[in-house]
Design a protein around this motif. Structure first.
Motif, PDB file in Angstrom:
ATOM      1  N   ARG A 182      32.115  59.994  46.363  1.00  0.00           N
ATOM      2  CA  ARG A 182      31.800  58.787  47.270  1.00  0.00           C
ATOM      3  C   ARG A 182      31.662  57.562  46.264  1.00  0.00           C
ATOM      4  N   CYS A 183      31.497  57.690  44.900  1.00  0.00           N
ATOM      5  CA  CYS A 183      31.274  56.752  43.874  1.00  0.00           C
ATOM      6  C   CYS A 183      32.497  56.038  43.709  1.00  0.00           C
ATOM      7  N   HIS A 184      33.693  56.956  43.824  1.00  0.00           N
ATOM      8  CA  HIS A 184      35.177  56.668  43.565  1.00  0.00           C
ATOM      9  C   HIS A 184      35.405  55.763  44.864  1.00  0.00           C
ATOM     10  N   GLN A 185      35.068  56.323  46.014  1.00  0.00           N
ATOM     11  CA  GLN A 185      35.242  55.525  47.244  1.00  0.00           C
ATOM     12  C   GLN A 185      34.611  54.049  47.321  1.00  0.00           C
ATOM     13  N   ASN A 186      33.577  54.042  46.834  1.00  0.00           N
ATOM     14  CA  ASN A 186      32.613  52.715  46.781  1.00  0.00           C
ATOM     15  C   ASN A 186      33.371  52.000  45.867  1.00  0.00           C
ATOM     16  N   ASP A 187      34.093  52.566  44.539  1.00  0.00           N
ATOM     17  CA  ASP A 187      34.704  51.626  43.857  1.00  0.00           C
ATOM     18  C   ASP A 187      36.017  50.836  44.467  1.00  0.00           C
ATOM     19  N   LEU A 188      36.637  51.939  44.947  1.00  0.00           N
ATOM     20  CA  LEU A 188      38.194  51.456  45.988  1.00  0.00           C
ATOM     21  C   LEU A 188      37.589  50.211  46.781  1.00  0.00           C
ATOM     22  N   GLU A 189      36.511  50.549  47.361  1.00  0.00           N
ATOM     23  CA  GLU A 189      36.126  49.452  48.321  1.00  0.00           C
ATOM     24  C   GLU A 189      35.576  48.267  47.876  1.00  0.00           C
ATOM     25  N   ASN A 190      35.219  48.185  46.614  1.00  0.00           N
ATOM     26  CA  ASN A 190      34.739  46.843  46.210  1.00  0.00           C
ATOM     27  C   ASN A 190      35.678  46.450  45.025  1.00  0.00           C
ATOM     28  N   ILE A 191      36.201  47.021  44.132  1.00  0.00           N
ATOM     29  CA  ILE A 191      36.906  46.725  42.774  1.00  0.00           C
ATOM     30  C   ILE A 191      38.164  46.024  43.426  1.00  0.00           C
ATOM     31  N   ILE A 192      38.759  46.646  44.558  1.00  0.00           N
ATOM     32  CA  ILE A 192      40.110  46.120  44.915  1.00  0.00           C
ATOM     33  C   ILE A 192      40.109  44.582  45.492  1.00  0.00           C
ATOM     34  N   PRO A 193      39.047  44.435  46.208  1.00  0.00           N
ATOM     35  CA  PRO A 193      38.744  43.057  46.884  1.00  0.00           C
ATOM     36  C   PRO A 193      38.291  42.189  45.678  1.00  0.00           C
ATOM     37  N   PHE A 194      37.536  42.772  44.828  1.00  0.00           N
ATOM     38  CA  PHE A 194      37.386  41.837  43.426  1.00  0.00           C
ATOM     39  C   PHE A 194      38.466  41.278  43.003  1.00  0.00           C
ATOM     40  N   VAL A 195      39.477  42.261  42.677  1.00  0.00           N
ATOM     41  CA  VAL A 195      40.494  41.852  41.862  1.00  0.00           C
ATOM     42  C   VAL A 195      41.481  40.799  42.654  1.00  0.00           C
ATOM     43  N   PHE A 196      41.928  41.117  44.099  1.00  0.00           N
ATOM     44  CA  PHE A 196      42.558  39.981  44.974  1.00  0.00           C
ATOM     45  C   PHE A 196      41.743  38.794  44.977  1.00  0.00           C
ATOM     46  N   ILE A 197      40.498  38.719  45.010  1.00  0.00           N
ATOM     47  CA  ILE A 197      39.736  37.494  45.266  1.00  0.00           C
ATOM     48  C   ILE A 197      39.680  36.876  43.888  1.00  0.00           C
ATOM     49  N   SER A 198      39.329  37.458  42.880  1.00  0.00           N
ATOM     50  CA  SER A 198      39.237  36.685  41.783  1.00  0.00           C
ATOM     51  C   SER A 198      40.634  36.153  41.045  1.00  0.00           C
ATOM     52  N   LEU A 199      41.561  36.932  41.551  1.00  0.00           N
ATOM     53  CA  LEU A 199      42.968  36.251  41.208  1.00  0.00           C
ATOM     54  C   LEU A 199      43.191  34.830  41.977  1.00  0.00           C
ATOM     55  N   LEU A 200      43.097  35.161  43.185  1.00  0.00           N
ATOM     56  CA  LEU A 200      43.219  33.678  44.047  1.00  0.00           C
ATOM     57  C   LEU A 200      42.099  32.719  43.290  1.00  0.00           C
ATOM     58  N   TYR A 201      40.977  33.077  42.997  1.00  0.00           N
ATOM     59  CA  TYR A 201      40.037  32.275  42.725  1.00  0.00           C
ATOM     60  C   TYR A 201      40.460  31.432  41.155  1.00  0.00           C
ATOM     61  N   THR A 202      41.107  32.546  40.376  1.00  0.00           N
ATOM     62  CA  THR A 202      41.479  32.077  39.060  1.00  0.00           C
ATOM     63  C   THR A 202      42.623  30.909  39.454  1.00  0.00           C
ATOM     64  N   LEU A 203      43.443  30.930  40.368  1.00  0.00           N
ATOM     65  CA  LEU A 203      44.560  30.208  40.669  1.00  0.00           C
ATOM     66  C   LEU A 203      44.098  28.778  41.035  1.00  0.00           C
ATOM     67  N   THR A 204      42.594  28.617  41.798  1.00  0.00           N
ATOM     68  CA  THR A 204      42.089  27.261  42.067  1.00  0.00           C
ATOM     69  C   THR A 204      41.487  26.762  40.619  1.00  0.00           C
TER      70      THR A 204
END
Lengths: 151, 151, 151
Positions: free
Chosen positions: A70-92
């Motif tokens: 469950r901890c692994h699943q929660n990581d998937l559900e949160n870390i992946i959106p973070f990497v996407f969003i923080s990449l887009l954020y970095t580009l701004t």
């Protein structure tokens, strides 16, 4: 490309994204470790037992293993959106200090979340770590959308 | 942007990332295929049966379907970190030959993993494919962190 | 970097990727909301009940909660491949109008999918939303591979 890596915000993004992604990936071997020590498997071909009865016993779910999963699943559900969003954020091109606050809160929050989850610490330790991580990601996501909106 | 696509390492990254991502995505229709042929559904509205008894029977889990779902989950847990890490790795401008070794080992390992999982081949076939994939990703992740570290 | 954000296709990608990623992330709090209103928890430390019997009752799975969780999982399995593939697709410099068609179909399809899933609308509403999303992603993936192929 080489220019990207001269950008301080991009380097900070790369560092934090690499750390949390490796952390996410290593939940797999951790699950394996718990499966072996708790003798709880899910595929018949993985069970080390010899007799049919032994094997059957080791195919039952174990609460410690399920907790890591469950901890692994929660990581998937949160870390992946973070990497996407923080990449887009970095580009701004945000200020380095603001970006670092977001990245550090997220990275620290996920390690706290994992420790709270695996050790089953009393709430709200896990809840607060979760909320801090979601908050950092949502804050960056809203800033991205305010800067760049082509629907 | 157009410049990125003149870079050989970036093109190799794009190719391998696209292949493994499409492979990951297509585990969904594969699950659907197994659900229909094994007559095992999870949502009441999906069951094609007519009588209430028929419907109830088709809402039980089936081991083949669960196996595909676990394989899909394992893909999520490994392919996504690979795409993140290999993108960051590509941006550090590694030699093409070294990059290709990492990308090829990963791509081949995931196809071997899926075949071993779906056909329930005896271990260590699935275990070794898994370890090869994790190894390739961790190797790139460590190289990224050694080059770019802004905490 | 700043140049990337002058590119219309890249801005459209950023907008749609940020929207679907935030939507994916917010399935977490939605699951929390269902867990609390349906009184169905999975970790012993999360259960608010006082007596041991109360706590045990609230550790049973609830169909509404499981439905949100399956919807969340389906989002993970589809939105993440979309973000990867649409980023690579954006880098191949497609015409803005073609790119927007793909991005819009995907974004709308995922919101329709979630509504159909949570409200348990009769099929094929959920099935068609799912297929539209997969179709948009596969179409972009094939176009990427046709332009850039270094195995």
């Amino acid at each position: 490309m080489a220019e990207l890596l001269k950008d301080q915000v991009f380097m900070a993004f790369t560092t934090h994204a690499a750390i949390v992604t490796l952390k996410l990936l290593l939940m797999g071997p951790l699950t394996g470790y718990f499966r072996i020590t708790r003798k709880s498997f899910v595929n018949a071909e993985d069970v080390p037992g010899k007799t049919a009865e032994d094997k059957k016993k080791m195919l039952k779910p174990n609460e410690d293993v399920e907790r890591v999963r469950r901890c692994h699943q929660n990581d998937l559900e949160n870390i992946i959106p973070f990497v996407f969003i923080s990449l887009l954020y970095t580009l701004t091109a945000p200020p380095l200090s603001t970006a670092l606050i977001h990245f550090r809160i997220f990275t620290v929050s996920r390690f706290c979340h994992t420790i709270s989850y695996i050790l089953a610490l009393p709430q709200p330790s896990r809840g607060l770590s979760y909320v801090a991580g979601v908050g950092a990601t949502v804050s960056m996501g809203v800033q991205v959308l305010l800067k760049v909106l082509v629907l």
